[in-house]
Design an enzyme around this catalytic site. Sequence first.
Site, PDB file in Angstrom:
ATOM      1  N   GLU A  18      -4.743   6.940   2.138  1.00 17.49           N
ATOM      2  CA  GLU A  18      -5.442   7.654   3.208  1.00 17.49           C
ATOM      3  C   GLU A  18      -5.818   9.063   2.785  1.00 17.49           C
ATOM      4  OE1 GLU A  18      -6.137   4.615   5.489  1.00 17.49           O
ATOM      5  OE2 GLU A  18      -7.081   6.553   5.251  1.00 17.49           O
ATOM      6  N   GLY A  33      -4.940  -2.974   1.268  1.00 15.27           N
ATOM      7  CA  GLY A  33      -3.797  -3.708   1.789  1.00 15.27           C
ATOM      8  C   GLY A  33      -4.234  -5.063   2.334  1.00 15.27           C
ATOM      9  N   THR A  66     -11.345   1.700  -1.953  1.00 15.53           N
ATOM     10  CA  THR A  66     -10.882   2.163  -3.266  1.00 15.53           C
ATOM     11  C   THR A  66     -11.166   1.137  -4.354  1.00 15.53           C
ATOM     12  OG1 THR A  66      -9.135   3.437  -2.212  1.00 15.53           O
ATOM     13  CG2 THR A  66      -8.844   2.944  -4.539  1.00 15.53           C
TER      14      THR A  66
HETATM   15  C1  LIG Z   1       0.548   0.640   6.149  1.00 17.44           C
HETATM   16  C2  LIG Z   1      -0.137   1.336   5.023  1.00 17.44           C
HETATM   17  C3  LIG Z   1      -1.596   1.548   5.344  1.00 17.44           C
HETATM   18  C4  LIG Z   1      -2.265   2.255   4.210  1.00 17.44           C
HETATM   19  C5  LIG Z   1      -3.737   2.056   4.319  1.00 17.44           C
HETATM   20  C6  LIG Z   1      -4.439   2.879   3.321  1.00 17.44           C
HETATM   21  C7  LIG Z   1      -5.774   2.918   3.345  1.00 17.44           C
HETATM   22  C8  LIG Z   1      -6.507   3.755   2.414  1.00 17.44           C
HETATM   23  O1  LIG Z   1      -5.963   4.424   1.554  1.00 17.44           O
HETATM   24  S1  LIG Z   1      -8.190   3.749   2.714  1.00 17.44           S
HETATM   25  C9  LIG Z   1      -8.826   4.767   1.429  1.00 17.44           C
HETATM   26  C10 LIG Z   1      -8.474   6.227   1.650  1.00 17.44           C
HETATM   27  N1  LIG Z   1      -9.217   7.033   0.748  1.00 17.44           N
HETATM   28  C11 LIG Z   1      -9.426   8.335   0.944  1.00 17.44           C
HETATM   29  O2  LIG Z   1      -8.905   8.944   1.873  1.00 17.44           O
HETATM   30  C12 LIG Z   1     -10.349   9.014  -0.019  1.00 17.44           C
HETATM   31  C13 LIG Z   1     -10.198  10.517   0.045  1.00 17.44           C
HETATM   32  N2  LIG Z   1     -11.458  11.157  -0.310  1.00 17.44           N
HETATM   33  C14 LIG Z   1     -12.283  11.650   0.680  1.00 17.44           C
HETATM   34  O3  LIG Z   1     -12.033  11.597   1.856  1.00 17.44           O
HETATM   35  C15 LIG Z   1     -13.564  12.306   0.206  1.00 17.44           C
HETATM   36  O4  LIG Z   1     -13.945  11.823  -1.053  1.00 17.44           O
HETATM   37  C16 LIG Z   1     -13.405  13.851   0.131  1.00 17.44           C
HETATM   38  C17 LIG Z   1     -13.173  14.395   1.501  1.00 17.44           C
HETATM   39  C18 LIG Z   1     -12.287  14.242  -0.803  1.00 17.44           C
HETATM   40  C19 LIG Z   1     -14.688  14.419  -0.424  1.00 17.44           C
HETATM   41  O5  LIG Z   1     -15.724  13.803   0.293  1.00 17.44           O
HETATM   42  P1  LIG Z   1     -17.213  14.064  -0.135  1.00 17.44           P
HETATM   43  O6  LIG Z   1     -18.096  13.138   0.584  1.00 17.44           O
HETATM   44  O7  LIG Z   1     -17.304  14.111  -1.631  1.00 17.44           O
HETATM   45  O8  LIG Z   1     -17.414  15.477   0.495  1.00 17.44           O
HETATM   46  P2  LIG Z   1     -17.800  16.797  -0.259  1.00 17.44           P
HETATM   47  O9  LIG Z   1     -16.631  17.242  -1.099  1.00 17.44           O
HETATM   48  O10 LIG Z   1     -19.123  16.630  -0.871  1.00 17.44           O
HETATM   49  O11 LIG Z   1     -17.946  17.786   0.976  1.00 17.44           O
HETATM   50  C20 LIG Z   1     -16.872  17.968   1.781  1.00 17.44           C
HETATM   51  C21 LIG Z   1     -17.552  18.239   3.104  1.00 17.44           C
HETATM   52  O12 LIG Z   1     -17.525  17.038   3.821  1.00 17.44           O
HETATM   53  C22 LIG Z   1     -16.713  17.225   4.964  1.00 17.44           C
HETATM   54  N3  LIG Z   1     -15.923  16.016   5.133  1.00 17.44           N
HETATM   55  C23 LIG Z   1     -15.319  15.331   4.140  1.00 17.44           C
HETATM   56  N4  LIG Z   1     -14.651  14.289   4.677  1.00 17.44           N
HETATM   57  C24 LIG Z   1     -14.858  14.336   6.011  1.00 17.44           C
HETATM   58  C25 LIG Z   1     -14.426  13.537   7.096  1.00 17.44           C
HETATM   59  N5  LIG Z   1     -13.623  12.497   6.914  1.00 17.44           N
HETATM   60  N6  LIG Z   1     -14.818  13.882   8.330  1.00 17.44           N
HETATM   61  C26 LIG Z   1     -15.620  14.952   8.511  1.00 17.44           C
HETATM   62  N7  LIG Z   1     -16.069  15.774   7.533  1.00 17.44           N
HETATM   63  C27 LIG Z   1     -15.681  15.446   6.293  1.00 17.44           C
HETATM   64  C28 LIG Z   1     -15.859  18.406   4.652  1.00 17.44           C
HETATM   65  O13 LIG Z   1     -15.424  19.035   5.832  1.00 17.44           O
HETATM   66  C29 LIG Z   1     -16.795  19.282   3.868  1.00 17.44           C
HETATM   67  O14 LIG Z   1     -17.647  19.920   4.738  1.00 17.44           O
HETATM   68  P3  LIG Z   1     -18.343  21.308   4.254  1.00 17.44           P
HETATM   69  O15 LIG Z   1     -17.219  22.222   3.880  1.00 17.44           O
HETATM   70  O16 LIG Z   1     -19.116  21.747   5.446  1.00 17.44           O
HETATM   71  O17 LIG Z   1     -19.192  20.968   3.070  1.00 17.44           O
HETATM   72  C1  LIG Z   2       0.263   1.533  -1.068  1.00 17.42           C
HETATM   73  C2  LIG Z   2      -1.202   1.843  -1.113  1.00 17.42           C
HETATM   74  C3  LIG Z   2      -2.051   1.276  -0.154  1.00 17.42           C
HETATM   75  C4  LIG Z   2      -3.416   1.524  -0.208  1.00 17.42           C
HETATM   76  N1  LIG Z   2      -4.236   0.892   0.698  1.00 17.42           N
HETATM   77  C5  LIG Z   2      -5.579   1.060   0.589  1.00 17.42           C
HETATM   78  C6  LIG Z   2      -6.451   0.348   1.457  1.00 17.42           C
HETATM   79  O1  LIG Z   2      -6.013  -0.409   2.310  1.00 17.42           O
HETATM   80  N2  LIG Z   2      -7.794   0.509   1.296  1.00 17.42           N
HETATM   81  C7  LIG Z   2      -8.310   1.332   0.329  1.00 17.42           C
HETATM   82  O2  LIG Z   2      -9.527   1.420   0.221  1.00 17.42           O
HETATM   83  N3  LIG Z   2      -7.494   2.052  -0.498  1.00 17.42           N
HETATM   84  C8  LIG Z   2      -6.151   1.913  -0.389  1.00 17.42           C
HETATM   85  N4  LIG Z   2      -5.316   2.606  -1.219  1.00 17.42           N
HETATM   86  C9  LIG Z   2      -5.884   3.469  -2.253  1.00 17.42           C
HETATM   87  C10 LIG Z   2      -5.689   4.943  -1.908  1.00 17.42           C
HETATM   88  O3  LIG Z   2      -6.516   5.300  -0.858  1.00 17.42           O
HETATM   89  C11 LIG Z   2      -5.993   5.763  -3.171  1.00 17.42           C
HETATM   90  O4  LIG Z   2      -4.995   5.485  -4.112  1.00 17.42           O
HETATM   91  C12 LIG Z   2      -5.999   7.255  -2.827  1.00 17.42           C
HETATM   92  O5  LIG Z   2      -7.157   7.555  -2.094  1.00 17.42           O
HETATM   93  C13 LIG Z   2      -5.935   8.142  -4.073  1.00 17.42           C
HETATM   94  O6  LIG Z   2      -7.007   7.852  -4.954  1.00 17.42           O
HETATM   95  P1  LIG Z   2      -6.665   7.483  -6.477  1.00 17.42           P
HETATM   96  O7  LIG Z   2      -5.634   6.444  -6.479  1.00 17.42           O
HETATM   97  O8  LIG Z   2      -7.960   7.237  -7.160  1.00 17.42           O
HETATM   98  O9  LIG Z   2      -6.015   8.793  -7.066  1.00 17.42           O
HETATM   99  P2  LIG Z   2      -6.813   9.946  -7.840  1.00 17.42           P
HETATM  100  O10 LIG Z   2      -7.867  10.509  -6.995  1.00 17.42           O
HETATM  101  O11 LIG Z   2      -7.160   9.454  -9.190  1.00 17.42           O
HETATM  102  O12 LIG Z   2      -5.634  11.053  -7.933  1.00 17.42           O
HETATM  103  C14 LIG Z   2      -4.871  11.230  -9.098  1.00 17.42           C
HETATM  104  C15 LIG Z   2      -4.561  12.723  -9.218  1.00 17.42           C
HETATM  105  O13 LIG Z   2      -5.797  13.435  -9.361  1.00 17.42           O
HETATM  106  C16 LIG Z   2      -5.857  14.517  -8.438  1.00 17.42           C
HETATM  107  N5  LIG Z   2      -7.228  14.715  -7.968  1.00 17.42           N
HETATM  108  C17 LIG Z   2      -8.156  13.762  -7.747  1.00 17.42           C
HETATM  109  N6  LIG Z   2      -9.293  14.299  -7.267  1.00 17.42           N
HETATM  110  C18 LIG Z   2      -9.066  15.638  -7.182  1.00 17.42           C
HETATM  111  C19 LIG Z   2      -9.845  16.759  -6.754  1.00 17.42           C
HETATM  112  N7  LIG Z   2     -11.111  16.613  -6.308  1.00 17.42           N
HETATM  113  N8  LIG Z   2      -9.277  17.979  -6.772  1.00 17.42           N
HETATM  114  C20 LIG Z   2      -8.001  18.130  -7.200  1.00 17.42           C
HETATM  115  N9  LIG Z   2      -7.217  17.117  -7.639  1.00 17.42           N
HETATM  116  C21 LIG Z   2      -7.749  15.893  -7.634  1.00 17.42           C
HETATM  117  C22 LIG Z   2      -4.991  14.069  -7.290  1.00 17.42           C
HETATM  118  O14 LIG Z   2      -4.474  15.195  -6.582  1.00 17.42           O
HETATM  119  C23 LIG Z   2      -3.874  13.282  -7.982  1.00 17.42           C
HETATM  120  O15 LIG Z   2      -2.851  14.181  -8.371  1.00 17.42           O
HETATM  121  C24 LIG Z   2      -3.940   2.378  -1.195  1.00 17.42           C
HETATM  122  C25 LIG Z   2      -3.093   2.974  -2.126  1.00 17.42           C
HETATM  123  C26 LIG Z   2      -1.719   2.713  -2.086  1.00 17.42           C
HETATM  124  C27 LIG Z   2      -0.829   3.333  -3.118  1.00 17.42           C
END
Ligand SMILES: CCCCC/C=C/C(=O)SCCNC(=O)CCNC(=O)[C@H](O)C(C)(C)COP(=O)(O)OP(=O)(O)OC[C@H]1O[C@@H](n2cnc3c(N)ncnc32)[C@H](O)[C@@H]1OP(=O)(O)O
Ligand SMILES: Cc1cc2nc3c(=O)[nH]c(=O)nc-3n(C[C@H](O)[C@H](O)[C@H](O)COP(=O)(O)OP(=O)(O)OC[C@H]3O[C@@H](n4cnc5c(N)ncnc54)[C@H](O)[C@@H]3O)c2cc1C
Length: 658
Positions: free
Chosen positions: A423, A180, A141
């Site tokens: 996530e 994190g 992110t």
């Molecule tokens: C103790 C506390 C720990 C906390 C630790 C936290 C860590 C983090 O937060 S790490 C960062 C987490 N961030 C996210 O999860 C980001 C979320 N966004 C996404 O996953 C992707 O941007 C998306 C899924 C919203 C869109 O992906 P994109 O590449 O743009 O895909 P498209 O919209 O073009 O197409 C969707 C297409 O792709 C398939 N797909 C998407 N993700 C996956 C996947 N993970 N595995 C398998 N397939 C995936 C999806 O099924 C669609 O398929 P079709 O419908 O056939 O096109």
């Molecule tokens: C405590 C904490 C720990 C984290 N740890 C990690 C980490 O270890 N590693 C890491 O890489 N990231 C980490 N993150 C980041 C986290 O993965 C992102 O905050 C999360 O993926 C959401 O993305 P964003 O913050 O850009 O929110 P945004 O995507 O900007 O979302 C803001 C709003 O926009 C809406 N929105 C965005 N896109 C769409 C769409 N396509 N369609 C409809 N609505 C949409 C959402 O629903 C939401 O209401 C952490 C975040 C937090 C808060």
Amino acid sequence: MASPSSDLDRERRKCTFNVAELTDIINGGREKTERRQYLESLVLNEPIFNYDDYYFLSREEKYSDAVKKTVRLVQVLKQHNIEDPEDYQTLLKYVLNLNLPIALHNSMFRPTIRDQGTDEQRKKWLPLANDYKIIGTYAQTELGHGTFIRGLETTSTYDPKREEFVLNTPTLTATKWWPGCLGKTSTHAVVMAQLYIKNQCYGIHSFIIQLRSLKDHSPMPGVTVGDIGNKVGLETNDNGFLAMDNVRIPRENMLMRHAQVYPDGTYRKPANSKLVYGTMVLLRATVVSESATNLSKAATIAIRYSCVRRQTEAKPGELEPQIIDYVTQQHKLVPQLATAYAFAWIARYMMSTYHALHADIESGHLGALQELHGISSGLKAFTAEMSVSGIEVCRRACGGHGFSAASGLVSMYKDRLPSCTYEGENTVLYLQTARFLLKCFRQPSITPSSMSYIQVKPLPGARWGVKSPEDLMKPILLVEAFEHRAQRTIKSAAQFLESQISQGLDTSEAMNRSGIEFVRCAKAHCYYFVTRNFFQSTALLKCSKEIKESLLTLGVVFALNGIADNSGEFLEDCFITGTQMEFVRERILYCYKQLRPNLVGLVDAFAFADQSLNSALGAYDGDVYNRLYNWAKRAPLNKTDVHSSYHKYLKPILKSKI
Ligand SMILES: CCCCC/C=C/C(=O)SCCNC(=O)CCNC(=O)[C@H](O)C(C)(C)COP(=O)(O)OP(=O)(O)OC[C@H]1O[C@@H](n2cnc3c(N)ncnc32)[C@H](O)[C@@H]1OP(=O)(O)O
Ligand SMILES: Cc1cc2nc3c(=O)[nH]c(=O)nc-3n(C[C@H](O)[C@H](O)[C@H](O)COP(=O)(O)OP(=O)(O)OC[C@H]3O[C@@H](n4cnc5c(N)ncnc54)[C@H](O)[C@@H]3O)c2cc1C
């Protein structure tokens, strides 16, 4: 006033089943319980893991204390040769109630190397990581992008002359932000960056970079790293920022199991571009389990407290009643207890499904990728959302003391809030699940067996087969209601999308306008999935009749409250009648009465140690008031009877002439 502990003793005498037997079921068997007890014994007896005054610490003190605990934990793990990730998860679930500064190292950094690294890369990096000689995080992110991974701006440009990658965060918004343990703890990171070779972009790939010197922990050349500052919760976690200015890494630092860059710059693409998203799928599955654990803790605290808290004179001259005997209090807490058990069961399903489908993917069967993504996205969002809301319901049900840090519910709520965002933000994940559901709706051939219900078109004019309140104890009828609702909302979402397209909207605008319907059908699907799983899993349990009865009644509570709380969705097509809704409400009360004697037994079965709950309200002995008072007396403000601010500020005005 009755003594609090005698109230809990009496509650425990009422229980109709063997609590230890249910504990074994929750843990996954007697052996697992014994393993858990062994692991708990290694840590809980160590003074360093005492959390008594944790709530008085500043943010910086909390972080430093967590690092201290982490180092001791690593020593304990090494001393006792504890390497099984399941053991580490057990310690996290049941013993350590802190988000440790190695959280990302174990939850994402190591799994990413394991799953995205070649055999050689595994051989190089995993021994260092497993032995904590390096500590890593997962930096994806950025300030400007979290959801839209393909929009990330960090670049990794290949230099064939030196066979190196050059990493840059070219803009302010490219700064990695939130990862994190990035700010102060980690020495390394998996950095997700846009791969460039000869000015051509190949999309997001994963790269290992060193953040800090292993000699003095100072940032490496070209690396700017730090903590992003105070947050709502997770104060022990140094969520950080990272900027890179021409940071050079060897070619071998790109994780190349799925995609390769050869020394001359030739690129070999992965079998599927989403394989690089694999670690997020694992974490989403893990969030399901964490949601279950935390809601179980909150229910434990609030139900124990509600059995010792007596309030209001129900009948003149009689003891004030235990607040658990107010039906409105039961209506707050019993659904949370039922949900906690439902999530414990679905968490087991999710992890076993993850491992099975992940093994398929590893063996090259990439069709499982979408199924796993579709299932894990929805369940992560659904369980995180309901768990966080449920923790707040439990906190509020404890009245004023629920607002005290000593309740343990305030920090739990604050620490669990981000599970709806990290996530994968919940709405975004619901939309991903809906995308998969609609695909299954349109293409039966790709529909996994777990979703075959989508192919069954609900009969027009179908009606719920409930004839009496007693019928509502039959799982088949409860599952039928949720199945019908899911089928109907998926079909309606598909039709809504079609209608938008037929009005001439392009696909992306039509998808956008259908977003509310998509989220609706994804939630309906998850409710059905969790309800069905609850009854199927419970039916398979080999346990006493009394335990089975209690669990089935909890399942009925989960299902009936799901219907009552979303009644419009069931009444909308007249599947359920008004009379049947009256049966639902009557049966909810019936179930609360049935469960009342066993409420404490059902939370005791989770067997959380007092140290893990860290709650004056939820301790096993129920000695609430002494714990609250003794804790308050230790508050820093009470170090002196007269606080220094009196002498500095208050005294002059108090002496001034009125
Ligand atoms: C103790 C506390 C720990 C906390 C630790 C936290 C860590 C983090 O937060 S790490 C960062 C987490 N961030 C996210 O999860 C980001 C979320 N966004 C996404 O996953 C992707 O941007 C998306 C899924 C919203 C869109 O992906 P994109 O590449 O743009 O895909 P498209 O919209 O073009 O197409 C969707 C297409 O792709 C398939 N797909 C998407 N993700 C996956 C996947 N993970 N595995 C398998 N397939 C995936 C999806 O099924 C669609 O398929 P079709 O419908 O056939 O096109
Ligand atoms: C405590 C904490 C720990 C984290 N740890 C990690 C980490 O270890 N590693 C890491 O890489 N990231 C980490 N993150 C980041 C986290 O993965 C992102 O905050 C999360 O993926 C959401 O993305 P964003 O913050 O850009 O929110 P945004 O995507 O900007 O979302 C803001 C709003 O926009 C809406 N929105 C965005 N896109 C769409 C769409 N396509 N369609 C409809 N609505 C949409 C959402 O629903 C939401 O209401 C952490 C975040 C937090 C808060």
